[in-house]
Design an enzyme around this catalytic site. Structure first.
Site, PDB file in Angstrom:
ATOM      1  N   ASP A 130       0.709  -1.226  -0.080  1.00 36.76           N
ATOM      2  CA  ASP A 130      -0.104  -0.029   0.081  1.00 36.76           C
ATOM      3  C   ASP A 130       0.934   1.196   0.148  1.00 36.76           C
ATOM      4  OD1 ASP A 130      -1.016   0.042   3.769  1.00 36.76           O
ATOM      5  OD2 ASP A 130       0.868  -0.159   2.673  1.00 36.76           O
TER       6      ASP A 130
ATOM      7  N   GLU B 166      11.913  -3.855  12.333  1.00 31.24           N
ATOM      8  CA  GLU B 166      12.936  -3.620  11.359  1.00 31.24           C
ATOM      9  C   GLU B 166      14.279  -3.787  12.282  1.00 31.24           C
ATOM     10  OE1 GLU B 166      10.434  -1.467  11.993  1.00 31.24           O
ATOM     11  OE2 GLU B 166       9.359  -1.278  10.143  1.00 31.24           O
TER      12      GLU B 166
END
Lengths: 333, 334
Positions: free
Chosen positions: A194, A279
Site C-alpha cells: 500500500d 525492522e
C-alpha cells in the site's frame, strides 16, 4: 357479399403472415447475421492500428536513449511484498505493478498470507508483465490481527518476509557460476503493497553494498522520518517515536544487499517483536549504524511514502448479502 | 356503398405493408451494427500494455494472431498520429499525500500512449511542487489552477457540501479544451475525469479509446458496494443502473465510470458540471444529461462485467508528532 368475403380472407391472410413472421423472427434470435460489409471496414481499421502499434514498439526498441542498457551486471532488485486477501488487494497490486514495470532488472517476490496460492494473485501476476515469484505462508493465528485491532498492535508480514528471504537463500545457493556471482550483487527491498514508490528510489538502492537507508514520508506520525547524515555517515535518526530503538526506520526506508543476507543465514524478522521493533530485529545482526549507506541526496529527499488505503465502506453490500442479493461474486474486484 | 368499401379494403391491405416495409428497412441496419460491435469488443483484447500477447480473434473467420512483444520501458510511449488522444482531467489540492498520489498516478499514466494529462490545482496559483513533478515525469501535460472560493469548499461535515469538490477545476479543464480545440479539427480525443486517489488498470484506457459519444463501465468500491455498474441488455444497450444508492438518477455512475468523446464536448459548449444546488450523487448527471441520452451510452469492459477501475481512498496520515511548530524540516518536500 363479395366485399365481406374479401376482407375476411385478407385478415386471415394477414394473421397467417404475421404468425409466420413471428416464428421466423424468433428463430433468428441469437443467430449470426451476415455482416461482411461492416467486418471489412473494421478489419481494415484494426489492421492499420495494429500495424502502427507494432511499428511504434519496434521504433522504441531501437532508439531509447533513457533506458539503461541491459548490462549483465546491472544488479537485480528483489522486491519482497507480503500481501493478504482483502477488498483492495487487487487494486493495490495493480498500481504497484504499474510502478515496477518501469524499473529494469526488478524481480517481484509476492508472498501471500495464505496456506495456498490464490487464483486472484496468480492470474494477476501472470498478466502483469513483471518478473515475479509467487510464494505463500500462513501467519499463525495468535500473531494475526483480529477485526477491530488497531493496525499497529501486532507486527504484520514478518512470516511472509521471512519466507521471501528463505526463497532467496535457497535460489542463491542453487544458482552457480557466473549467474550466482551476479546474483550476489543483488539488492533486497521490502515493499508493502500500500506504499507509494517513486522510480528514482530504485536507482538509488541499486548500488547498495551492505544496507542503504533513506527518508520515508508520512510515517511515524510525521511528515517524514529520516536518518541524519553528517560527513557522509549516519549519526542518528530523526523520528518522532522512540528514537532509541536500534534502528528506528520504517520497512520502506532501507534495502539490504543479497550478499549480506546470504552471509547471515540466521537473519530474519522476529514476528514476536515489540511494536516498532520489527525492522530492528532484522537489521541488528546485519549492520551497525556507522556502516549504513545514506542515499537520496544524503537523506534529504523523500522518494517513498508510507501511504495507507482506506477500507472501502461495504454497508450496502453487506445489507444486500444478508438478503441474498449481493453482487456477483464471479466478478473479481 | 360498394365503391367505398372497396377503397377501404384496399387501404387496409396496403397500409400495413408500407408500414412493415419502412420499419423493417430501418431495423435491418441498426441491429446489424449493434451485434457486430459486441462481437468486436468481446473477441478483441487491446494490446500495448505489459508485454503479453495481442490477439485478434474473429469468431467467424478463425484468425488468431498471437504476437508476443517484450515490454520495453519507455518514458512515455512515443506519440502516435493515429490513436485518439486521451485527455485525463485530474483535479488536485494540497495535502500531505498529494505528491505521493500524483507520483503513483504518473507511474500509471507513463504506460498509456497518447495521454494528455490536464492537472488542475485547487489553489490561487500553480504550486512549484506540482509544476516540478509534472516536468520531471516527462508526460504530455497541461497545468491549470482555479481556487474554489473558501466559503464554498467542503467543510468538515460532508453532509453540507456547497460545491462538490473538484467541480470548478473540472469545469476549467473543459473550458480549456473548448478554447484549445476547435470542433472542426479532426484530432480525435477522449475526455476522462480521473481523481488522484483512484486506481486505474492499463486496460481501461484502451477500452475508452474507442468511445464514440459516451462510454461507461463498472467502478469498484462506490456506493457502499463491491462495485456499481450500468445494466446492459442483450442488445448491448444500457437500460439502467445496478446501484443501491438512488438508482433512479439520470446517470447513476461515478466520475471514474465514464469517458466522453472530445467532439461531443466541443459541439455542446454549454455543457458543464452544475456548480450549486446539486444533490449528493447527481454531479455526474448534471453534465451527462446535457450531452447524451441513456440510449447512446456505449458499454465497455466486456459489456460491463469486468472491473478496470477502483475507487480507492487514501487514509489521511495522522501527523501527531509534528505539533504546532512542525517537527520536521519544512524545506524537505513530501
Amino acid at each position: 357479399m363479395r366485399m365481406k368475403l374479401k376482407l375476411k380472407t385478407v385478415f386471415v391472410f394477414y394473421f397467417m403472415v404475421s404468425l409466420l413472421g413471428l416464428v421466423y423472427a424468433l428463430m433468428q434470435l441469437g443467430q449470426r447475421c451476415d455482416c461482411t460489409e461492416h467486418d471489412k471496414m473494421k478489419d481494415n481499421t484494426i489492421y492499420r492500428l495494429r500495424g502502427e502499434l507494432h511499428k511504434l514498439q519496434e521504433e522504441v526498441k531501437k532508439c531509447d536513449p533513457t533506458k539503461p542498457p541491459k548490462k549483465p551486471h546491472l544488479p537485480t532488485i528483489y522486491v519482497i511484498t507480503p500481501t493478504y486477501a482483502r477488498l483492495v488487494q487487487k487494486a493495490e497490486l495493480t498500481r504497484l505493478s504499474q510502478t515496477f514495470l518501469h524499473v529494469p532488472q526488478l524481480h517481484w517476490v509476492v508472498v501471500e498470507d495464505s496456506d495456498k496460492p490464490t487464483a486472484l494473485v496468480r492470474d494477476f501476476l501472470s498478466a502483469s508483465g513483471v518478473a515475479y515469484t509467487q510464494l505463500h505462508t500462513l501467519t499463525p493465528k495468535e500473531r494475526k490481527l483480529q477485526d477491530g485491532d488497531p493496525s499497529w498492535l501486532k507486527p504484520r508480514g514478518a512470516e511472509q518476509r521471512n519466507e521471501g528471504l528463505r526463497w532467496l537463500r535457497e535460489t542463491a545457493s542453487a544458482t552457480k557460476g557466473q549467474q550466482g556471482a551476479a546474483m550476489e550483487t543483488s539488492v533486497v527491498y521490502f515493499a508493502d503493497d500500500d506504499n507509494t514508490y517513486s522510480l528514482m528510489l530504485f536507482e538509488e538502492m541499486r548500488s547498495t553494498q551492505r544496507v542503504s537507508v533513506w527518508p520515508v514520508g508520512l510515517v511515524g506520525g510525521m511528515r517524514f522520518e529520516r536518518p541524519v547524515v553528517d560527513k557522509g555517515k549516519v549519526v542518528r535518526f530523526h523520528t518522532g517515536w522512540r528514537p532509541n530503538r536500534p534502528f528506528p526506520l520504517d520497512m520502506a526506508g532501507f534495502a539490504v544487499s543479497l550478499r549480506l543476507v546470504l552471509t547471515n543465514p540466521d537473519a530474519r524478522f522476529d514476528g514476536d517483536a515489540q511494536m516498532g521493533f520489527l525492522e530492528s530485529s532484522f537489521l541488528q545482526g546485519l549492520v551497525t549504524m556507522e556502516e549504513l549507506e545514506p542515499k537520496a541526496d544524503m537523506c534529504t529527499k523523500v522518494l517513498v511514502w508510507h501511504t495507507r488505503t482506506e477500507k472501502p465502506k461495504m454497508k450496502r453490500e453487506d445489507a444486500l448479502q444478508k438478503q441474498g442479493l449481493g453482487s456477483d461474486p464471479k466478478v473479481e474486484v | 356503398m360498394p365503391k367505398r368499401r372497396d377503397i377501404l379494403a384496399i387501404v387496409l391491405i396496403v397500409l400495413p405493408w408500407t408500414l412493415l416495409i419502412t420499419v423493417w428497412h430501418q431495423n435491418a441496419i441498426a441491429p446489424l451494427l449493434a451485434i457486430r460491435k459486441d462481437d468486436g469488443a468481446g473477441g478483441r483484447r487491446m494490446a500495448g500494455t505489459a508485454g503479453d500477447s495481442k490477439e485478434y480473434c474473429s469468431p467467424d473467420k478463425d484468425i488468431v494472431e498471437v504476437v508476443r512483444t517484450e515490454y520495453v520501458y519507455t518514458r512515455p510511449p512515443p506519440w502516435s498520429d493515429v490513436l485518439p488522444t486521451i485527455h485525463v482531467i485530474t483535479p488536485t489540492y494540497s495535502r500531505p499525500v498529494q505528491k505521493a498520489e500524483l507520483t503513483r498516478l504518473a507511474n500509471t499514466f507513463l504506460h498509456v500512449a497518447n495521454l494528455h494529462w490536464i492537472l488542475v490545482e485547487d489553489s490561487q496559483r500553480r504550486t512549484p511542487l506540482v509544476a516540478r513533478l509534472l516536468r520531471e515525469t516527462g508526460l504530455n501535460y497541461t497545468h491549470l489552477n482555479v481556487e474554489t472560493p473558501r466559503n464554498y469548499k467542503l467543510r468538515g461535515d460532508a453532509r453540507d457540501p456547497r460545491i462538490p469538490r473538484g467541480t470548478m477545476q473540472r469545469n476549467l479543464a473543459l473550458r480549456w479544451l473548448r478554447e484549445t480545440f476547435s470542433p472542426n479539427s479532426s484530432q480525435p480525443g477522449i475526455v476522462y475525469f480521473a481523481d488522484d486517489d483512484n486506481t486505474y488498470s492499463l486496460e481501461l484506457f484502451e477500452e475508452m479509446r474507442s468511445t464514440r459519444k459516451v462510454s461507461v463501465w463498472p467502478v469498484a468500491f462506490v456506493g457502499g458496494l463491491r462495485y456499481e455498474s450500468p445494466k446492459v441488455n442483450a442488445a448491448g444497450k444500457v437500460y439502467g443502473w445496478k446501484t443501491v444508492f438512488d438508482p433512479h438518477r439520470p446517470f447513476a455512475i461515478d466520475m471514474a465510470g465514464f469517458a466522453i468523446n472530445l467532439r461531443l464536448i466541443l459541439f455542446k459548449p454549454q455543457a458543464y458540471f452544475k456548480l450549486r444546488g446539486v444533490k449528493g450523487g447527481y454531479q455526474e448527471s448534471s453534465l451527462l444529461r446535457e450531452l447524451v441520452t441513456l440510449n447512446d451510452l456505449e458499454p465497455k469492459a466486456a459489456n460491463c462485467t469486468k472491473i478496470l477501475v477502483w475507487h480507492t481512498r487514501t487514509e489521511k496520515p495522522v501527523l501527531v508528532n509534528e505539533s504546532k511548530k512542525g517537527f520536521t524540516d519544512p524545506n524537505v518536500e513530501i
